[in-house]
Scaffold this motif. Structure first.
Motif, short mmCIF file in Angstrom:
data_model
loop_
_atom_site.label_atom_id
_atom_site.label_comp_id
_atom_site.label_asym_id
_atom_site.label_seq_id
_atom_site.Cartn_x
_atom_site.Cartn_y
_atom_site.Cartn_z
N SER A 248 -2.59 -1.28 -6.27
CA SER A 248 -2.20 -1.95 -5.03
C SER A 248 -3.31 -2.87 -4.55
N ARG B 53 -3.94 8.67 -0.35
CA ARG B 53 -4.46 7.31 -0.26
C ARG B 53 -5.30 7.12 1.00
N GLY C 255 0.79 -1.23 0.00
CA GLY C 255 0.00 0.00 0.00
C GLY C 255 0.82 1.26 0.00
N MET D 160 -7.48 1.54 -4.56
CA MET D 160 -6.61 0.51 -5.14
C MET D 160 -5.75 1.06 -6.26
N ARG E 272 -4.96 -2.50 -1.72
CA ARG E 272 -5.83 -1.86 -0.73
C ARG E 272 -7.28 -2.22 -1.00
N ASP F 150 -7.88 3.66 2.67
CA ASP F 150 -8.26 2.28 2.40
C ASP F 150 -9.35 2.26 1.33
#
Length: 390
Positions: free
Chosen positions: A58, A34, A18, A39, A60, A36
């Motif tokens: 990623s 960023r 992440g 992505m 996430r 959560d």
């Protein structure tokens, strides 16, 4: 191991954890910060022509890589798939290389990550940076027969109402005039990319969630998002409420002025954009003075299509309320102290606005399907009154 392979391996490991392989983590105020669920994250906000559009994919929001890899789909505002890329692994990527249609966009689109056939994570907005066509105006009289105002009747060579004979003749006469301004060629200058966010208004009557529409008005939507994120709207008033117009049709609620007078703004003016988003229940648009390029920070939310259809082309709509039908109705129902200005006796307050991740997009479903489309009414009970013992 070659140096390039080492760098690529390191980038993949960072993405899996992440972290961005390009510089330090952005600050929370960054347009590509960023959280959560993000992505896919652009590595920067602006990208020049002929340059890569770097992003990082990623894990996430998910825990494992799909067997066939991730898929990216490029969606327009109607949910149509413009381009796609499959079999992607976490790590850095060049969006222009993976989905070349991106480089030919005429208006903003969104990139959605797909895992095992399902949309996951927050979409990323891709906006082509283009100019605007000339705004054609004429002095006209409002329906009251007295008030003069500046009416927009065309953008470039396109009339807002081709059936209006007077405007057809007016545009023809302007073309023949030596002062005719053709306008600059709408050159593509590059791209703006950022993780999509909705704006939540916290009002005295509850929260209103605004979905932004950069595909209709990119700079206006970006301006509103920026002001909301930077605290500009904190502790401002809904200073104007016109629940019904003179014909008895629901009209607008208006706010966004830190001075609370109806004359304040951010200290600059926005160029009028050619938004094709119709004014309708829940749609948010920019208030302005008489000049088309005089909007800044003041916004209004429409209370009906019947009352606000006449605003199409004259004001710049840039989003809609996807949640908050009850707060909107309650804001519209406050007691008015001055009917001529729409000033409430006790103007409701917008405590603050904050950004929240936009919902994942499902291909084939228009974004506007999230707009509230029914007027909220106070629930009534059909149960008979309770019997009381005598």
């Amino acid at each position: 191991m070659p140096l390039l392979s080492v760098i690529q391996s390191l980038a993949v490991l960072l993405a899996l954890n992440g972290a961005s392989p390009i510089g330090p983590d952005p600050s929370p105020a960054s347009p590509f910060a960023r959280i959560d669920g993000d992505m896919l994250v652009p590595s920067r906000l602006y990208h020049g022509l002929g340059k890569p559009i770097p992003m990082v994919l990623s894990l996430r929001g998910t825990t494992e890589i799909p067997e066939d890899g991730f898929q990216l789909v490029l969606l327009d505002g109607e949910g149509r798939v413009l381009d796609s890329a499959s079999g992607l692994e976490p790590g850095p990527l060049d969006l222009g290389r993976e989905m070349p249609v991106t480089l030919d966009l005429e208006r903003a689109a969104r990139v959605q990550v797909i895992a095992d056939g399902l949309p996951v994570g927050t979409p990323v907005v891709v906006e082509p940076l283009r100019g605007r066509r000339p705004v054609r105006t004429v002095r006209d009289t409002r329906p009251d027969g007295r008030t003069r105002y500046t009416r927009i009747f065309a953008f470039g060579d396109d009339l807002l109402d081709p059936t209006r004979e007077a405007d057809v003749k007016r545009l023809e006469a302007m073309r023949e005039s030596p002062d005719w301004e053709e306008g600059e060629e709408l050159v593509l200058s590059g791209f703006r990319t950022y993780v999509d966010r909705d704006v939540v208004m916290e009002s005295d009557f509850g929260e209103i969630r605004i979905d932004l529409a950069p595909e209709s008005a990119p700079n206006t939507a970006w301006n509103f998002r920026f002001l909301a994120e930077q605290g500009f709207y904190e502790d401002t008033l809904v200073h104007r409420v016109v629940h019904m117009d003179s014909s008895g049709r629901r009209f607008v609620i208006q706010g966004g002025d830190p001075s609370g007078t109806g004359d304040g703004g951010p200290g600059y003016d926005l160029p009028m954009e050619e938004s094709d988003l119709p004014h309708d229940l829940g749609v948010i648009s920019m208030a302005r003075a008489d000049h088309p390029d005089s909007a800044g920070s003041q916004w209004f939310i429409c209370l009906s299509r019947e009352g606000t259809a006449r605003l199409d082309g004259q004001y710049c709509a840039f989003g809609w309320a996807s949640r908050g039908a009850e707060p909107i109705a309650r804001l519209a129902d406050v007691e008015i102290g001055d009917a001529s200005s729409g000033r409430p006796v006790h103007p409701p307050r917008i405590a603050l606005m904050r950004l929240v991740p936009a919902e994942p997009l499902v291909p084939g479903i228009p974004r506007s399907s999230s707009r509230i489309d029914e007027w909220w009414v106070h629930p009534t009970s059909d149960a008979p009154p309770e019997r009381r013992p005598r």
